[in-house]
Design a protein around this motif. Structure first.
Motif, PDB file in Angstrom:
ATOM      1  N   MET A   1       0.825  -1.209   0.000  1.00  0.00           N
ATOM      2  CA  MET A   1       0.000   0.000   0.000  1.00  0.00           C
ATOM      3  C   MET A   1       0.860   1.260   0.000  1.00  0.00           C
ATOM      4  O   MET A   1       0.642   2.186  -0.798  1.00  0.00           O
ATOM      5  CB  MET A   1      -0.920   0.003   1.231  1.00  0.00           C
ATOM      6  N   VAL A   2       1.859   1.307   0.881  1.00  0.00           N
ATOM      7  CA  VAL A   2       2.698   2.497   1.008  1.00  0.00           C
ATOM      8  C   VAL A   2       3.563   2.695  -0.235  1.00  0.00           C
ATOM      9  O   VAL A   2       3.767   3.826  -0.687  1.00  0.00           O
ATOM     10  CB  VAL A   2       3.552   2.411   2.288  1.00  0.00           C
ATOM     11  N   SER A   3       4.072   1.617  -0.807  1.00  0.00           N
ATOM     12  CA  SER A   3       4.893   1.734  -2.018  1.00  0.00           C
ATOM     13  C   SER A   3       4.096   2.364  -3.154  1.00  0.00           C
ATOM     14  O   SER A   3       4.606   3.216  -3.898  1.00  0.00           O
ATOM     15  CB  SER A   3       5.408   0.356  -2.446  1.00  0.00           C
TER      16      SER A   3
ATOM     17  N   LEU B   1       2.677   9.827  -5.226  1.00  0.00           N
ATOM     18  CA  LEU B   1       2.960  11.176  -4.751  1.00  0.00           C
ATOM     19  C   LEU B   1       4.385  11.628  -5.060  1.00  0.00           C
ATOM     20  O   LEU B   1       4.810  12.692  -4.627  1.00  0.00           O
ATOM     21  CB  LEU B   1       2.708  11.259  -3.239  1.00  0.00           C
ATOM     22  N   ASN B   2       5.120  10.810  -5.827  1.00  0.00           N
ATOM     23  CA  ASN B   2       6.494  11.149  -6.227  1.00  0.00           C
ATOM     24  C   ASN B   2       7.382  11.455  -5.029  1.00  0.00           C
ATOM     25  O   ASN B   2       8.093  12.461  -4.991  1.00  0.00           O
ATOM     26  CB  ASN B   2       6.504  12.337  -7.193  1.00  0.00           C
ATOM     27  N   LEU B   3       7.348  10.587  -4.033  1.00  0.00           N
ATOM     28  CA  LEU B   3       8.218  10.738  -2.876  1.00  0.00           C
ATOM     29  C   LEU B   3       9.674  10.673  -3.329  1.00  0.00           C
ATOM     30  O   LEU B   3      10.054   9.797  -4.108  1.00  0.00           O
ATOM     31  CB  LEU B   3       7.956   9.614  -1.863  1.00  0.00           C
TER      32      LEU B   3
ATOM     33  N   LYS C   1       4.236  15.248   1.939  1.00  0.00           N
ATOM     34  CA  LYS C   1       3.655  14.179   1.118  1.00  0.00           C
ATOM     35  C   LYS C   1       3.366  12.940   1.960  1.00  0.00           C
ATOM     36  O   LYS C   1       2.344  12.269   1.768  1.00  0.00           O
ATOM     37  CB  LYS C   1       4.604  13.824  -0.024  1.00  0.00           C
ATOM     38  N   ALA C   2       4.273  12.629   2.885  1.00  0.00           N
ATOM     39  CA  ALA C   2       4.074  11.454   3.739  1.00  0.00           C
ATOM     40  C   ALA C   2       2.819  11.607   4.585  1.00  0.00           C
ATOM     41  O   ALA C   2       2.089  10.629   4.818  1.00  0.00           O
ATOM     42  CB  ALA C   2       5.298  11.245   4.633  1.00  0.00           C
TER      43      ALA C   2
ATOM     44  N   THR D   1       5.901  21.575  -5.540  1.00  0.00           N
ATOM     45  CA  THR D   1       5.153  20.727  -4.606  1.00  0.00           C
ATOM     46  C   THR D   1       3.806  21.338  -4.289  1.00  0.00           C
ATOM     47  O   THR D   1       2.798  20.640  -4.161  1.00  0.00           O
ATOM     48  CB  THR D   1       5.958  20.520  -3.311  1.00  0.00           C
ATOM     49  N   ARG D   2       3.779  22.668  -4.169  1.00  0.00           N
ATOM     50  CA  ARG D   2       2.523  23.372  -3.894  1.00  0.00           C
ATOM     51  C   ARG D   2       1.493  23.087  -4.983  1.00  0.00           C
ATOM     52  O   ARG D   2       0.331  22.767  -4.695  1.00  0.00           O
ATOM     53  CB  ARG D   2       2.815  24.874  -3.810  1.00  0.00           C
TER      54      ARG D   2
END
Length: 514
Positions: A391-393, A399-401, A420-421, A447-448
């Motif tokens: 799920m997190v991946s 979200l382009n972490l 993002k997190a 990011t905004r």
């Protein structure tokens, strides 16, 4: 206020010897190059803005200039002499002070004790509290900050804590002042006071290194701008003449269109109704409002106006003494935040470090926090690590972490990636109501724009959204209607047709009696 200098005061000449320089400074962390051969210089009497996306290397560079971090290679020169800044204390002795975005205050200590932490005055072997308080009062008065020196920090508002952080920089002889997003928690009046102070300092020859993502601030006080991208030096340009489009191009390497997305609102059924809500401390007073599915409702007002406190009380993070809160037709007054999350009501706080994230824990643990009882991360009564990772991946990709390392501690990411997190939690289960409290504080333009698209997308899917913001353009461009708060009460409700800067600002202060 001690701002005497080690050089001729008022020097703001083009050819003046730099107060501090870096030459080919590089900083490596395990698997990551945060800075790559960066050149930078600060001249006497200038405000030099550091500009770039989150993760560009700005925070790493200022931590090196302040002595809080040491470069892996490269050279630092202070007034033309090669210098090793081995600690914050060594930098302070050379007149270099920093005010970082994340506070370094001890909540249980007084303002005066925090101001002189590590530089306490002693008399006959004992702490000289009278002198401590007297000198703290002098610094606060000269800065125009109305804070009692003997008040403990944990009783201060975030804006007041920001003032204390700024005041700490003035206990020593000052020639270089580093300010990292200093206005993020300040009101317009407090910001004006800070800018007046900056003008006085630069007139005396003090150099200011200033980090901000607010274009208006750059235009107002900046002299030069150095742009960083992916840890590399890109260019240094004139702050008054360089266009916003050019700055964004330098920052991102591409042209960015309008920051705010076009949103077509289709409000549906009522999701939240608040009737005459009041809290015991009067932070919220007799507030009534509604939020419907598929709309973004803006909450505007000054710091401490009650806009955040209202939704904290609705969510169960703050007690209520009167009034009712109805969610999807059911009263939820007195419910805990956990119970409301399970109902589909999520509140994402403004202060991500102290309220929103577990800074020493991994991205994986932080993203999945609101879904630990959801089917995709459960294996019977136990947590499914494989389900959680999957799920997190997926969310990290979406979200382009950056860097995309979900087992890395959140504290090791830039502010934008920390945001993002936290935002990812809103995608871990089906939520019908999501409150975003100051979602873009301290994040870059790129990011905004991504966050705005993200919020608009949720509303487009029928989620009821509350957007709490001190950034007026966010309220004007993202909301289909807005409530304006003043001293804990709703001062006005403005529909889309009346959402203008003049109309919102006219309700920020007390109305005159008719």
């Amino acid at each position: 206020m001690n701002t005497s200098l080690h050089h001729d005061e008022g020097a703001h000449a083009q050819g003046a010897r730099p107060l501090i320089q870096t030459r080919a400074v590089t900083k490596d962390y395990p698997g990551v190059r945060a800075l790559d051969g960066v050149d930078f210089e600060l001249r006497p009497g200038e405000v030099h803005v550091l500009f770039g996306e989150n993760g560009a290397g700005k925070s790493t560079l200022i931590s090196i200039l302040a002595g809080a971090n040491q470069p892996s290679s490269g050279t630092i020169l202070v007034r033309g002499e090669e210098t090793h800044l081995g600690s914050v204390h060594e930098a302070r002795e050379l007149g270099i002070s920093a005010v970082f975005q994340e506070f370094s205050l001890i909540p249980q200590m007084t303002v005066a004790e925090n101001l002189f932490l590590g530089a306490e005055h002693a008399r006959y072997g004992f702490l000289d509290n009278k002198r401590l308080r007297r000198e703290a009062e002098t610094i606060l008065d000269e800065l125009g900050f109305h804070i009692a020196p003997d008040q403990t920090v944990d009783h201060l508002t975030r804006a007041e804590q920001q003032m204390v952080e700024i005041a700490k920089a003035f206990r020593d002889e000052l020639s270089v002042l580093i300010l990292d997003e200093p206005t993020a928690s300040l009101t317009n009046h407090e910001t004006d006071q800070l800018f007046k102070l900056i003008g006085e300092l630069t007139a005396r020859g003090v150099g200011i290194v200033y980090i901000t993502h607010r274009m208006a601030e750059i235009r107002r006080i900046g002299d030069r701008i150095t742009v960083l991208r992916d840890g590399r030096y890109i260019d240094t340009v004139d702050a008054k003449t360089t266009s916003e489009d050019e700055l964004v191009r330098l920052m991102t390497g591409r042209m960015v269109g309008a920051i705010f997305p076009k949103i077509s609102f289709s409000p549906g059924e009522e999701v939240l109704r608040v009737d005459r809500l009041t809290t015991p401390d009067d932070a919220v007073r007799d507030v009534s409002l509604t939020v419907r599915a598929g709309e973004i409702v803006g909450f505007a007002g000054l710091v401490g106006s009650g806009k955040s406190e209202t939704m904290q009380a609705c969510f169960g993070a703050r007690p209520a003494s009167a009034g009712t809160v109805t969610y999807k037709g059911q009263p939820i007054g007195g419910s805990s935040p956990g119970a409301n999350i399970r109902r589909g009501f999520l509140y994402l706080p403004a202060d991500r470090r102290t309220e929103g994230l577990m800074m020493m824990r991994s991205v994986r643990e932080n993203m999945s926090l609101a879904a630990l009882d959801a089917k995709q991360v459960r294996n019977g009564p136990f947590l499914s690590r494989a389900g959680e990772v999957a799920m997190v991946s997926e969310l990290a990709d979406r979200l382009n972490l950056s860097p995309n390392r979900i087992e890395r501690a959140v504290d090791h990411f830039s502010g934008g990636n920390q945001q993002k997190a936290m935002l990812a939690r809103s995608l871990t289960r089906d939520f019908d109501l999501i409150v975003f409290d100051e979602p873009t504080v301290g994040v870059d333009v790129g990011t905004r724009a991504s966050i705005y698209e993200f919020i608009a997308g949720l509303a487009g899917q029928g989620v009821a959204v509350v957007l709490i913001s001190s950034d007026l353009p966010e309220i004007l461009h993202m909301s289909n209607r807005a409530y304006v708060f003043y001293r804990g009460a709703v001062q006005a409700e403005l529909p889309a047709s009346e959402l203008t800067e003049e109309n919102v600002l006219s309700h920020f202060f007390e109305r005159e009696a008719a």
